[in-house]
Design a protein around this motif. Structure first.
Motif, PDB file in Angstrom:
ATOM      1  N   UNK A  24       0.786  -1.237   0.000  1.00 34.25           N
ATOM      2  CA  UNK A  24       0.000   0.000   0.000  1.00 34.25           C
ATOM      3  C   UNK A  24       0.823   1.295   0.000  1.00 34.25           C
ATOM      4  N   UNK A  25       2.041   1.281  -0.518  1.00 33.12           N
ATOM      5  CA  UNK A  25       2.897   2.465  -0.463  1.00 33.12           C
ATOM      6  C   UNK A  25       2.295   3.646  -1.228  1.00 33.12           C
ATOM      7  N   UNK A  26       2.012   3.458  -2.493  1.00 32.23           N
ATOM      8  CA  UNK A  26       1.464   4.519  -3.343  1.00 32.23           C
ATOM      9  C   UNK A  26       0.367   3.939  -4.228  1.00 32.23           C
ATOM     10  N   UNK A  27      -0.608   4.769  -4.629  1.00 33.87           N
ATOM     11  CA  UNK A  27      -1.639   4.282  -5.561  1.00 33.87           C
ATOM     12  C   UNK A  27      -1.021   3.856  -6.895  1.00 33.87           C
ATOM     13  N   UNK A  28      -1.654   2.890  -7.519  1.00 34.73           N
ATOM     14  CA  UNK A  28      -1.163   2.364  -8.791  1.00 34.73           C
ATOM     15  C   UNK A  28      -1.216   3.419  -9.891  1.00 34.73           C
ATOM     16  N   UNK A  29      -0.344   3.234 -10.870  1.00 28.01           N
ATOM     17  CA  UNK A  29      -0.290   4.115 -12.036  1.00 28.01           C
ATOM     18  C   UNK A  29      -0.843   3.377 -13.245  1.00 28.01           C
ATOM     19  N   UNK A  30      -1.425   4.137 -14.168  1.00 27.83           N
ATOM     20  CA  UNK A  30      -1.831   3.520 -15.422  1.00 27.83           C
ATOM     21  C   UNK A  30      -0.586   3.420 -16.308  1.00 27.83           C
ATOM     22  N   UNK A  31      -0.655   2.714 -17.450  1.00 33.62           N
ATOM     23  CA  UNK A  31       0.541   2.529 -18.281  1.00 33.62           C
ATOM     24  C   UNK A  31       1.205   3.841 -18.729  1.00 33.62           C
ATOM     25  N   UNK A  32       0.429   4.849 -19.071  1.00 32.06           N
ATOM     26  CA  UNK A  32       1.035   6.117 -19.480  1.00 32.06           C
ATOM     27  C   UNK A  32       1.716   6.789 -18.300  1.00 32.06           C
ATOM     28  N   UNK A  33       1.112   6.732 -17.128  1.00 33.37           N
ATOM     29  CA  UNK A  33       1.731   7.315 -15.942  1.00 33.37           C
ATOM     30  C   UNK A  33       3.042   6.603 -15.609  1.00 33.37           C
ATOM     31  N   UNK A  34       3.087   5.283 -15.798  1.00 36.05           N
ATOM     32  CA  UNK A  34       4.329   4.549 -15.576  1.00 36.05           C
ATOM     33  C   UNK A  34       5.405   5.017 -16.549  1.00 36.05           C
ATOM     34  N   UNK A  35       5.023   5.254 -17.794  1.00 39.75           N
ATOM     35  CA  UNK A  35       5.965   5.747 -18.797  1.00 39.75           C
ATOM     36  C   UNK A  35       6.485   7.139 -18.404  1.00 39.75           C
ATOM     37  N   UNK A  36       5.594   7.979 -17.916  1.00 40.11           N
ATOM     38  CA  UNK A  36       5.984   9.323 -17.462  1.00 40.11           C
ATOM     39  C   UNK A  36       6.923   9.211 -16.268  1.00 40.11           C
ATOM     40  N   UNK A  37       6.599   8.339 -15.321  1.00 41.79           N
ATOM     41  CA  UNK A  37       7.439   8.149 -14.139  1.00 41.79           C
ATOM     42  C   UNK A  37       8.845   7.713 -14.546  1.00 41.79           C
ATOM     43  N   UNK A  38       8.935   6.775 -15.462  1.00 39.99           N
ATOM     44  CA  UNK A  38      10.238   6.300 -15.927  1.00 39.99           C
ATOM     45  C   UNK A  38      11.004   7.418 -16.626  1.00 39.99           C
ATOM     46  N   UNK A  39      10.311   8.253 -17.393  1.00 40.95           N
ATOM     47  CA  UNK A  39      10.957   9.375 -18.070  1.00 40.95           C
ATOM     48  C   UNK A  39      11.529  10.362 -17.050  1.00 40.95           C
ATOM     49  N   UNK A  40      10.736  10.709 -16.050  1.00 35.97           N
ATOM     50  CA  UNK A  40      11.194  11.639 -15.008  1.00 35.97           C
ATOM     51  C   UNK A  40      12.386  11.031 -14.266  1.00 35.97           C
ATOM     52  N   UNK A  41      12.326   9.740 -13.975  1.00 32.81           N
ATOM     53  CA  UNK A  41      13.423   9.075 -13.266  1.00 32.81           C
ATOM     54  C   UNK A  41      14.699   9.075 -14.101  1.00 32.81           C
TER      55      UNK A  41
END
Length: 115
Positions: free
Chosen positions: A22-39
């Motif tokens: 339960x750390x953080x709410x799940x991301x949709x596939x586009x949000x995961x792509x954005x997260x990886x880009x920011x990282x």
């Protein structure tokens, strides 16, 4: 150590278990792509503004990106910080998002060791 495919499949199993935490709410596939880009930008020590992200057509239209950034802020994945130019906001990972990447790295190490 097993075949590379075995290591990858163990990694997928371990990351699936992380999604149940339960750390953080799940991301949709586009949000995961954005997260990886920011990282990736963070790893390169490159500053990333909202405007810089809007220029990334591979991440979607500006309206879509704006909606996803807002969603990711509300979910606790991203922060927008002020810069010297009040009109520009810098996009950064939250401490919780950084811990998520730490957990992924731990899962990868564990999968590679075969334990």
């Amino acid at each position: 150590m097993g075949r590379p495919a075995d290591i990858y499949l163990r990694f997928l199993q371990l990351t699936e278990a992380l999604r149940g935490l339960p750390a953080l709410p799940a991301l949709d596939p586009l949000e995961e792509k954005i997260l990886e880009f920011v990282a990736r930008m963070r790893q390169k020590n490159e500053r990333l503004s909202v405007r810089d992200m809007m220029a990334q057509s591979a991440l979607g239209s500006p309206a879509t990106l704006h909606a996803r950034i807002t969603s990711m802020r509300e979910k606790g994945w991203l922060l927008l910080n002020d810069t010297e130019d009040a009109r520009r906001k810098q996009v950064e990972l939250t401490p919780a998002a950084l811990r998520h990447f730490d957990k992924l790295a731990e899962a990868f190490t564990k999968a590679a060791k075969g334990s």
